[in-house]
Design a protein around this motif. Structure first.
Motif, PDB file in Angstrom:
ATOM      1  N   PRO A  79       0.839  -1.209   0.000  1.00  0.00           N
ATOM      2  CA  PRO A  79       0.000   0.000   0.000  1.00  0.00           C
ATOM      3  C   PRO A  79       0.870   1.254   0.000  1.00  0.00           C
ATOM      4  CG  PRO A  79      -0.669  -1.528   1.734  1.00  0.00           C
ATOM      5  CD  PRO A  79       0.607  -2.047   1.184  1.00  0.00           C
ATOM      6  N   GLY A  80       0.364   2.294  -0.659  1.00  0.00           N
ATOM      7  CA  GLY A  80       1.188   3.495  -0.847  1.00  0.00           C
ATOM      8  C   GLY A  80       1.186   4.473   0.311  1.00  0.00           C
ATOM      9  N   TRP A  81       0.428   4.189   1.374  1.00  0.00           N
ATOM     10  CA  TRP A  81       0.296   5.203   2.424  1.00  0.00           C
ATOM     11  C   TRP A  81       1.368   5.113   3.507  1.00  0.00           C
ATOM     12  CZ3 TRP A  81      -3.970   1.698   1.870  1.00  0.00           C
ATOM     13  CH2 TRP A  81      -3.994   0.666   2.801  1.00  0.00           C
ATOM     14  N   SER A  82       2.234   4.127   3.431  1.00  0.00           N
ATOM     15  CA  SER A  82       3.306   4.102   4.434  1.00  0.00           C
ATOM     16  C   SER A  82       4.622   3.690   3.792  1.00  0.00           C
ATOM     17  CB  SER A  82       2.960   3.157   5.588  1.00  0.00           C
ATOM     18  OG  SER A  82       2.879   1.838   5.137  1.00  0.00           O
ATOM     19  N   SER A  83       5.700   3.920   4.520  1.00  0.00           N
ATOM     20  CA  SER A  83       7.017   3.573   3.991  1.00  0.00           C
ATOM     21  C   SER A  83       7.202   2.055   4.041  1.00  0.00           C
ATOM     22  CB  SER A  83       8.092   4.248   4.832  1.00  0.00           C
ATOM     23  OG  SER A  83       8.078   3.696   6.126  1.00  0.00           O
ATOM     24  N   ARG A  86       7.994   0.798   7.570  1.00  0.00           N
ATOM     25  CA  ARG A  86       6.817   0.849   8.448  1.00  0.00           C
ATOM     26  C   ARG A  86       5.867  -0.303   8.127  1.00  0.00           C
ATOM     27  NH1 ARG A  86       5.377   2.069  13.311  1.00  0.00           N
ATOM     28  NH2 ARG A  86       3.428   3.197  13.535  1.00  0.00           N
ATOM     29  N   HIS A  87       5.722  -0.570   6.841  1.00  0.00           N
ATOM     30  CA  HIS A  87       4.845  -1.665   6.424  1.00  0.00           C
ATOM     31  C   HIS A  87       5.389  -3.002   6.935  1.00  0.00           C
ATOM     32  CE1 HIS A  87       2.205  -4.080   3.869  1.00  0.00           C
ATOM     33  NE2 HIS A  87       3.279  -4.805   3.602  1.00  0.00           N
ATOM     34  N   ARG A 116       9.003   5.084  -0.071  1.00  0.00           N
ATOM     35  CA  ARG A 116       7.727   4.538  -0.529  1.00  0.00           C
ATOM     36  C   ARG A 116       8.003   3.390  -1.494  1.00  0.00           C
ATOM     37  NH1 ARG A 116       3.685   6.726   2.473  1.00  0.00           N
ATOM     38  NH2 ARG A 116       4.956   8.200   3.551  1.00  0.00           N
TER      39      ARG A 116
END
Lengths: 230, 255
Positions: A79-83, A86-87, A116
């Motif tokens: 998913p593009g909303w976290s680094s 973090r993922h 990202r």
């Protein structure tokens, strides 16, 4: 651990020829095994059969000793909303955080953990994706061209590392690289063209863990056997 | 974004006004049919304050109606995305119902609810609801397989995460349709006011129409256009902001 297919027949609706007809094979695990064959021969479809995403028209798929099965492929995205880091942190069970960090270093993606996913190169994306599967609970991991776009040396390092770290798991590595599958895999399941019988042949690989000599007679013989089987 | 929208509107408005004035002078029409520039200016001075308040009233109803539509379309879209019989039923029902012209139902709403605020709100919401619903349903029903695969394989997929992934991947599409539906919400409110309401700029246009006062109608159109341009620009700006913020969140919570 064992994967076997007995008289599998599978045809997609509207297709003139079935993907599989009388497909039979046995792969005994654990270890690092390969699924090899030309494009369009049904490697990904076979992977889908093994994870119950597709049901055969006739015949039976038997998987013994691998209750937790995962399938990863090389086009997956995060998913593009976290680094990336973090993922990985989120999806890694707490007991495997150290293993995840180790793999990030070994796979050469430590420097991009703060970025990202969309900004990574294709090879980096595939390595990140593979790591997140390796830190999950699994007995069988099917890696569908999971190391595509990764340079040869890094790819070999990664396979060697996987073999050292996960000796008790069953890997099925889908690849088009005959040198790689001959050198590193214990057994190479060769899927042949639709009109050839039998549809699948099992060729013993060299099951090496380090960079071997691709010009050795044993290597040449294994590669020749694989190519003749196709 | 805002100045571009206003420029675009002013160009279209000026072209329309020029066309009317050209027609007036070419056909020798009287000021009673098409007022001249000085009369239009005079009318503007006389009514702009009252009309601006009416336009603001209409815009408020349109915004509230649009918010109600977005909430409803999101809820239905989330339910309709499911591959269960209920999800499919909701989807098919939504596609079939949207084929009916909602404006035709407006008189029934007026009969049942009277000509007050609720009626205008209901019609505004209904008119902008279906385009929103179709896009939300389309977005929510389409799996993002290359992202969702991992979560399904590892048993981590929850409906909230599924909705989040699909919304994030289609954020541009969603913000575009929200900005576009603002026009429909405004049109719906004006139609409601024009038919039977007792307030708003549509109501003022209806009175101007009875007086055959084209000057007032031109002023009303000018105010509607300007306010809608500002509102749409704000929506586009908000969409861009949401996208940028979401992408910048360093560890956006993955449920």
């Amino acid at each position: 651990m064992q994967i076997s297919c007995d008289d599998i027949t599978l045809a997609f609706a509207g297709a003139e020829t079935p993907v599989f007809a009388d497909l039979n094979f046995v792969l005994k695990g654990p270890g690092f095994h390969a699924l090899f064959g030309p494009s369009g021969v049904g490697k990904t479809t076979l992977a889908h059969l093994l994870i119950d995403q597709v049901r055969p028209d006739t015949g039976r798929v038997r998987i013994d000793g691998c209750p937790r099965r995962l399938y990863s492929y090389n086009l997956e995205r995060l998913p593009g909303w976290s680094s990336v880091g973090r993922h990985l942190e989120r999806i890694t069970p707490p007991t495997r955080r150290a293993r995840c960090a180790e793999l990030a270093v070994e796979f050469g993606i430590e420097a991009v953990l703060g970025q990202r996913f969309a900004r990574l190169s294709l090879g980096q994306k595939n390595r990140v994706n593979l790591i997140r599967y390796l830190v999950q609970d699994f007995d069988l991991l099917i890696m569908d061209e999971s190391l595509a776009n990764v340079d040869e040396r890094t790819r070999e390092q990664i396979i060697a590392k996987i073999k050292v770290l996960f000796p008790d798991r069953f890997f099925l590595y889908i690849s088009h690289n005959v040198i790689e599958v001959a050198r590193f895999c214990r057994q190479v399941l060769v899927l042949r063209g639709a009109h050839r019988r039998p549809r699948a042949l099992t060729v013993p690989g060299l099951d090496g863990e380090t960079n071997g000599d691709s010009a050795s007679p044993a290597m040449a013989q294994t590669m020749l056997t694989i190519m003749n089987a196709v | 974004m805002l100045t571009r929208r206003i420029y675009q509107f002013l160009i279209v408005y000026a072209a329309g006004l020029a066309l009317l004035l050209g027609l007036k002078y070419l056909a020798g029409l009287s000021d009673y049919v098409i007022p001249g520039p000085s009369l239009v200016w005079q009318t503007f001075h006389d009514v702009w304050g009252r009309y601006a308040a009416d336009t603001l009233d209409t815009l408020t109803v349109a915004v509230l109606g649009q918010v109600a539509s977005i909430c409803l379309a999101t809820a239905i879209g989330i339910v309709g995305r499911q591959t269960t019989w209920f999800g499919n039923f909701v989807k098919v029902a939504a596609y079939n119902v949207q084929a009916y012209p909602i404006v035709a139902l407006a008189p029934i709403i007026f009969i049942l609810l009277g000509d007050g605020f609720i009626t205008r709100l209901a019609i505004a919401a209904m008119i902008c609801y279906f385009p929103l619903l179709l896009v939300v349903l389309g977005v929510m029903s389409e799996p993002v397989e290359e992202i969702e695969h991992f979560y399904r394989m590892t048993g981590r997929m929850r409906w909230q995460l599924e909705v989040k992934i699909r919304a994030f991947e289609n954020l541009h599409k969603l913000t575009t349709v929200v900005a576009g539906s603002a026009t429909l919400a405004m049109a719906g409110t004006i139609v409601a006011e024009f038919i039977a309401a007792n307030a708003g700029i549509g109501y003022s246009i209806r009175i101007a129409l009875y007086q055959s006062d084209l000057g007032k109608i031109l002023i009303a159109l000018f105010l509607i256009g300007i306010s809608l341009s500002v509102y749409q620009a704000l929506l586009e700006w908000a969409g861009t902001l949401v996208h940028r913020r979401w992408e910048m969140v360093e560890g956006g919570a993955v449920p």
